[in-house]
Design an enzyme around this catalytic site. Sequence first.
Site, PDB file in Angstrom:
ATOM      1  CB  ALA A 151      -0.478  -0.205   0.638  1.00  0.00           C
ATOM      2  CG  ASN A 153      -0.296   3.328   4.880  1.00  0.00           C
ATOM      3  OD1 ASN A 153       0.192   2.368   4.243  1.00  0.00           O
ATOM      4  ND2 ASN A 153      -1.049   3.139   6.059  1.00  0.00           N
ATOM      5  CB  SER A 178       1.161   1.735  -3.331  1.00  0.00           C
ATOM      6  OG  SER A 178       0.080   2.943  -3.785  1.00  0.00           O
ATOM      7  CB  VAL A 230     -11.835  -4.294   2.349  1.00  0.00           C
ATOM      8  CG1 VAL A 230     -12.720  -6.450   2.818  1.00  0.00           C
ATOM      9  CG2 VAL A 230     -10.987  -4.442   3.909  1.00  0.00           C
ATOM     10  N   PRO A 231     -11.258  -4.951  -0.350  1.00  0.00           N
ATOM     11  CG  PRO A 231     -13.186  -2.800  -1.222  1.00  0.00           C
ATOM     12  CD  PRO A 231     -12.152  -2.618  -0.336  1.00  0.00           C
ATOM     13  CB  THR A 232      -7.237  -4.800  -2.713  1.00  0.00           C
ATOM     14  OG1 THR A 232      -7.351  -3.424  -3.828  1.00  0.00           O
ATOM     15  CG2 THR A 232      -6.071  -5.506  -3.953  1.00  0.00           C
ATOM     16  CD  GLU A 250      -1.576  -7.053   8.029  1.00  0.00           C
ATOM     17  OE1 GLU A 250      -1.434  -6.571   8.590  1.00  0.00           O
ATOM     18  OE2 GLU A 250      -0.338  -8.465   8.711  1.00  0.00           O
ATOM     19  CB  CYS A 284      -4.104   0.172   7.844  1.00  0.00           C
ATOM     20  SG  CYS A 284      -2.754  -0.131   8.962  1.00  0.00           S
ATOM     21  CD  GLU A 381      -9.445   1.898   5.247  1.00  0.00           C
ATOM     22  OE1 GLU A 381      -9.713   0.963   4.427  1.00  0.00           O
ATOM     23  OE2 GLU A 381      -8.367   1.168   6.697  1.00  0.00           O
ATOM     24  CD  GLU A 458       2.638  -7.647   6.788  1.00  0.00           C
ATOM     25  OE1 GLU A 458       2.639  -6.307   7.535  1.00  0.00           O
ATOM     26  OE2 GLU A 458       3.408  -7.913   6.160  1.00  0.00           O
TER      27      GLU A 458
HETATM   28  P1  NAD Z   1      -5.031  -1.524  -3.028  1.00  0.00           P
HETATM   29  O1  NAD Z   1      -6.476  -2.077  -2.340  1.00  0.00           O
HETATM   30  O2  NAD Z   1      -5.868   0.489  -2.712  1.00  0.00           O
HETATM   31  O3  NAD Z   1      -4.165  -1.326  -3.515  1.00  0.00           O
HETATM   32  C1  NAD Z   1      -2.591  -1.536  -2.692  1.00  0.00           C
HETATM   33  C2  NAD Z   1      -1.669  -2.632  -3.606  1.00  0.00           C
HETATM   34  O4  NAD Z   1      -2.689  -3.648  -4.380  1.00  0.00           O
HETATM   35  C3  NAD Z   1      -1.240  -1.562  -4.521  1.00  0.00           C
HETATM   36  O5  NAD Z   1       0.157  -1.840  -4.350  1.00  0.00           O
HETATM   37  C4  NAD Z   1      -2.380  -2.020  -5.680  1.00  0.00           C
HETATM   38  O6  NAD Z   1      -1.494  -1.846  -6.815  1.00  0.00           O
HETATM   39  C5  NAD Z   1      -2.399  -3.226  -5.708  1.00  0.00           C
HETATM   40  N1  NAD Z   1      -3.791  -3.850  -6.229  1.00  0.00           N
HETATM   41  C6  NAD Z   1      -4.533  -3.861  -7.002  1.00  0.00           C
HETATM   42  N2  NAD Z   1      -5.285  -4.521  -7.584  1.00  0.00           N
HETATM   43  C7  NAD Z   1      -5.071  -5.719  -7.371  1.00  0.00           C
HETATM   44  C8  NAD Z   1      -5.123  -6.850  -7.889  1.00  0.00           C
HETATM   45  N3  NAD Z   1      -6.306  -6.596  -8.364  1.00  0.00           N
HETATM   46  N4  NAD Z   1      -4.485  -7.969  -7.177  1.00  0.00           N
HETATM   47  C9  NAD Z   1      -3.034  -7.583  -7.154  1.00  0.00           C
HETATM   48  N5  NAD Z   1      -2.907  -6.967  -6.285  1.00  0.00           N
HETATM   49  C10 NAD Z   1      -3.530  -5.346  -7.116  1.00  0.00           C
HETATM   50  O7  NAD Z   1      -4.693  -0.143  -0.616  1.00  0.00           O
HETATM   51  P2  NAD Z   1      -4.182   1.392  -1.162  1.00  0.00           P
HETATM   52  O8  NAD Z   1      -4.969   2.405  -1.481  1.00  0.00           O
HETATM   53  O9  NAD Z   1      -2.600   1.613  -1.609  1.00  0.00           O
HETATM   54  O10 NAD Z   1      -3.982   1.656   0.660  1.00  0.00           O
HETATM   55  C11 NAD Z   1      -4.852   2.024   2.504  1.00  0.00           C
HETATM   56  C12 NAD Z   1      -5.322   0.589   2.287  1.00  0.00           C
HETATM   57  O11 NAD Z   1      -4.510  -0.396   2.811  1.00  0.00           O
HETATM   58  C13 NAD Z   1      -6.138   0.989   3.165  1.00  0.00           C
HETATM   59  O12 NAD Z   1      -7.420   0.181   3.561  1.00  0.00           O
HETATM   60  C14 NAD Z   1      -5.287   0.655   4.339  1.00  0.00           C
HETATM   61  O13 NAD Z   1      -6.089   0.022   5.291  1.00  0.00           O
HETATM   62  C15 NAD Z   1      -4.752  -1.350   4.004  1.00  0.00           C
HETATM   63  N6  NAD Z   1      -3.568  -0.858   4.652  1.00  0.00           N
HETATM   64  C16 NAD Z   1      -3.897  -1.679   5.819  1.00  0.00           C
HETATM   65  C17 NAD Z   1      -2.492  -2.521   5.941  1.00  0.00           C
HETATM   66  C18 NAD Z   1      -1.817  -3.468   7.587  1.00  0.00           C
HETATM   67  O14 NAD Z   1      -1.145  -3.761   7.614  1.00  0.00           O
HETATM   68  N7  NAD Z   1      -3.858  -4.073   7.545  1.00  0.00           N
HETATM   69  C19 NAD Z   1      -1.430  -1.188   6.301  1.00  0.00           C
HETATM   70  C20 NAD Z   1      -2.136  -0.735   5.605  1.00  0.00           C
HETATM   71  C21 NAD Z   1      -2.768  -0.386   4.792  1.00  0.00           C
END
Ligand code: NAD
Length: 484
Positions: A151, A153, A178, A230-232, A250, A284, A381, A458
């Site tokens: 991601a 952040n 990302s 979550v959707p990803t 995560e 997150c 979120e 993790e």
């Molecule tokens: P995102 O889900 O849009 O993207 C995350 C990553 O997945 C990116 O690298 C993106 O290119 C990739 N991706 C997108 N579609 C994909 C697919 N179909 N197959 C494989 N990879 C794909 O998330 P974001 O906007 O980059 O980050 C914000 C989100 O991340 C928030 O929901 C946040 O809560 C979460 N987050 C969670 C943690 C944790 O440790 N739990 C830490 C940081 C961020």
Amino acid sequence: MKFQPKASHFIDGEYVESIAGKTIEVIYPATGETIAQLQAATPAIVEKALQSAAAAQKAWAAMTGTERGRILRRAADILRTRNYDLSVIETHDTGKPIQETLVADASAGADALEYFGGLAGSLTGEYIPLANGDFAYTIREPLGVCVGIGAWNYPIQIACFKAAPALACGNVMVFKPSETTPLSALKLAEVLMEAGAPKGIFNVVQGYGEVGSALVSDRRVAKVSLTGSVPTGRKVYAAAAQGMKHVTMELGGKSPLIIFDDADLDNAISGAIIGNFYSSGQICSNGTRVFVQKGIKTAFLDRLSARLITAKIGDPMEPEVNFGPMVSERQMEIVKAYIVKGVEEGARLAFGGRQLDRPGFYLEPTVFADVSDDMAIAREEIFGPVMSVLDFDTEEEVLVRANATEFGLAAGVFTKDLSRAHRVAKEFQAGTCYINTYNLAPAEAPFGGSKLSGVGRENSKLAINHFSEMKTVYISMNDLRAPY
Ligand code: NAD
């Protein structure tokens, strides 16, 4: 362009370019300027990265854990010596204030490399005595080629949190940062090579979701570790299931932070500030549903506002600035739409709520009071600097409400009553809980979510189990009898 890397990808120990991919503009969130331009990986680049990783894995796994660990610990040392330069890159990529990136990004990544580097030499199986002198033993084996997807952040921290345990166990990793923050993972790859890592054990490819998707569905990949929404997570988990691959997920959250009326109010407000506004709220595990016991509601809101006024919002490269822009215009627009929604739903805007009149993607720290459980700002979120304050009367009531969410990443409680603190922590439906503190994720302790917020953990020794598997070997010390 000041932050232009030598090339977009890092494969088999060197920078690799492919101009045929889609362009990725890297924008400095404080000004909106383009600071680098990269190219997304083509299928040929993805293939090159996977081939190189697969070819490197056997020799890497054949090294002793101590040898692998030494390389990881050396990489940790190099990251620390370059912490300032890496923090400057991270601040330009994410917009986070330099005073944050100096202490929470490359340095936290170095901690993970040091921790798992230290563990690498002690990873073993076990001896299991059986009847009549027979026995079994287990061999801890790496999974093979792992894919890490990040991601935006905490870019280099996420890359290290995934690479360190993976590499310690003898796996290799292809990492896709990302598309919003592609720069620092390339630096990690450089550092690992300088530390003596063999070519191919950590390759970086850039790209949008489709590149991630191509990596996840490749038959050579044994494990996928994703940090994202979550959707990803749903898509990646489903794709991984086709090949019965291991996963660590995560994902996002909407975590509760409960403040009882006996809490040290200043500490509780510090917890609410750290848990809502650090990194402009783009964390997150943030405790974005702040449940405040009714008797202290007015005092809480007044003192919170008095402290938020003192936030130093501005150029994130200025050392005293402690509140920077959002990562992107898109993310800022998402958050602005939630602020409008909160007002429409009848919550009271108690602080902030506006975009700043300056270049870049700046929103004020924002607090909604009188929020009810059914409002979108209390359920979804937001991933920005928006705190929802909800009132409550009793412990029983607040626990039911705190747990009434599909997420389960984190949860926090502020109280001076020791028994209540532990009782509440026990009842929280969340993977990571905090008592009188918030948002810690050190290398030594497990971090991760339950419910929709994730699968696996993790950090800590537990991460080793998510990057290795046990082979069982049975040995007979006796003659073998068969029925005929
Ligand atoms: P995102 O889900 O849009 O993207 C995350 C990553 O997945 C990116 O690298 C993106 O290119 C990739 N991706 C997108 N579609 C994909 C697919 N179909 N197959 C494989 N990879 C794909 O998330 P974001 O906007 O980059 O980050 C914000 C989100 O991340 C928030 O929901 C946040 O809560 C979460 N987050 C969670 C943690 C944790 O440790 N739990 C830490 C940081 C961020």
